[in-house]
Scaffold this active site. Structure first.
Site, mmCIF file in Angstrom:
data_model
loop_
_atom_site.group_PDB
_atom_site.id
_atom_site.type_symbol
_atom_site.label_atom_id
_atom_site.label_comp_id
_atom_site.label_asym_id
_atom_site.label_seq_id
_atom_site.Cartn_x
_atom_site.Cartn_y
_atom_site.Cartn_z
ATOM 1 N N ASP A 184 8.272 63.883 8.708
ATOM 2 C CA ASP A 184 8.023 63.109 9.923
ATOM 3 C C ASP A 184 8.656 61.237 10.097
ATOM 4 O O ASP A 184 7.988 60.859 10.637
ATOM 5 C CB ASP A 184 6.478 62.886 9.910
ATOM 6 C CG ASP A 184 5.752 64.228 10.268
ATOM 7 O OD1 ASP A 184 5.970 65.028 9.977
ATOM 8 O OD2 ASP A 184 4.778 64.068 10.223
ATOM 9 N N LYS A 193 5.621 70.891 13.632
ATOM 10 C CA LYS A 193 4.510 70.834 13.363
ATOM 11 C C LYS A 193 3.311 70.116 14.088
ATOM 12 O O LYS A 193 3.651 69.640 14.242
ATOM 13 C CB LYS A 193 4.570 70.971 11.468
ATOM 14 C CG LYS A 193 4.931 69.418 11.299
ATOM 15 C CD LYS A 193 4.656 69.011 9.739
ATOM 16 C CE LYS A 193 4.342 67.612 9.257
ATOM 17 N NZ LYS A 193 3.434 66.631 9.794
ATOM 18 N N CYS A 251 0.902 62.352 5.827
ATOM 19 C CA CYS A 251 1.597 63.910 6.210
ATOM 20 C C CYS A 251 2.272 64.435 5.136
ATOM 21 O O CYS A 251 2.263 65.268 5.307
ATOM 22 C CB CYS A 251 2.396 63.900 7.176
ATOM 23 S SG CYS A 251 1.513 63.981 8.822
HETATM 24 C C1 C5J Z 1 1.887 61.492 9.688
HETATM 25 C C2 C5J Z 1 -0.033 60.994 10.968
HETATM 26 N N1 C5J Z 1 2.771 61.799 9.178
HETATM 27 N N2 C5J Z 1 -0.483 59.144 9.897
HETATM 28 N N3 C5J Z 1 1.234 61.310 10.530
HETATM 29 O O1 C5J Z 1 1.578 60.880 8.195
HETATM 30 O O2 C5J Z 1 -0.314 60.877 11.532
#
Ligand code: C5J
Length: 224
Positions: free
Chosen positions: A25, A130, A163
């Site tokens: 991400d 995702k 994540c």
């Molecule tokens: C991720 C989030 N990618 N913190 N998302 O960690 O909402």
């Protein structure tokens, strides 16, 4: 040829042929102003330190011909894959699907959903979209890894305790050895970053290993 990665709580033997780099991400929505991360009240500049180490391991993984997988958190434009409980979070004027400076927040195809240019995927590197925090939930990541007979995952990205953690927990339960590259991960809450890494390697590596970008680069570049 088998290699050994310097890691905690113990060195991790791995074979590059069955190892993948998974970058979680690293999207504009999390790292830049006006995206999902900021809509939740976070200081997005805190994630910037993870980018150069992530670039270093990405370059080394490409040199070593590792499978490189990029993930993106986001939703369909009609939000049919977004649980109401998730949609209800964040500032009332800037929630998932709302317009922002980088397009609709956390929506696939919008500018903010893209991976930052510094870590842009190359053609042929799978990008896994995702809807949740974990990269295995409701995705084809398990199929992608199985097709290459992957046994070990080198994991980095953002955020450490959300994540990255969720993905590593999912992967550990599926039988993968996971080494989290600490300095190539980031969190809006530095104490959570530290605690997140500590949790992974505690109790003899209860669900993984923790390493550093320099160790990954040395292991990948150094040969057997
Ligand atoms: C991720 C989030 N990618 N913190 N998302 O960690 O909402």
């Amino acid at each position: 040829m088998p290699r050994v990665l310097a890691a905690e709580p113990s060195p991790l033997p791995f074979d590059p042929a069955s190892t993948a780099l998974v970058i979680i991400d690293m999207q504009r929505d999390f790292l830049e102003l006006g995206g999902f991360g900021e809509s939740l009240g976070n200081d997005v500049s805190l994630l910037a330190a993870a980018v150069p180490p992530a670039q270093a391991v990405l370059a080394a993984a490409r040199r070593a011909d590792l499978l490189v997988v990029h993930t993106r958190e986001g939703h369909r434009p009609d939000l049919t894959d977004a649980p109401p409980a998730k949609l209800a979070r964040g500032a009332p004027a800037a929630r998932i699907g709302d317009p922002g400076p980088m397009g609709r927040i956390l929506i696939r195809g919008e500018p903010g959903h893209a991976i930052i240019p510094d870590l842009a995927p190359l053609p042929g590197e799978p990008v896994v979209d995702k809807p949740g925090k974990g990269a295995f939930y409701a995705t084809d990541l398990a199929n992608i890894l199985a097709a290459r007979q992957i046994a070990t995952l080198l994991v980095c990205g953002v955020t450490t305790e959300v994540c990255v953690h969720t993905t590593v927990r999912e992967a550990n339960d599926r039988g993968y050895r996971c080494a989290v590259i600490g300095d190539a991960c980031g969190s809006y809450i530095p104490a959570f970053h530290e605690a997140g890494l500590a949790m992974i390697k505690a109790q003899g590596g209860i669900f993984g290993w923790v390493t550093a970008s320099a160790a990954v680069v040395a292991a990948l570049d150094g040969g057997p």
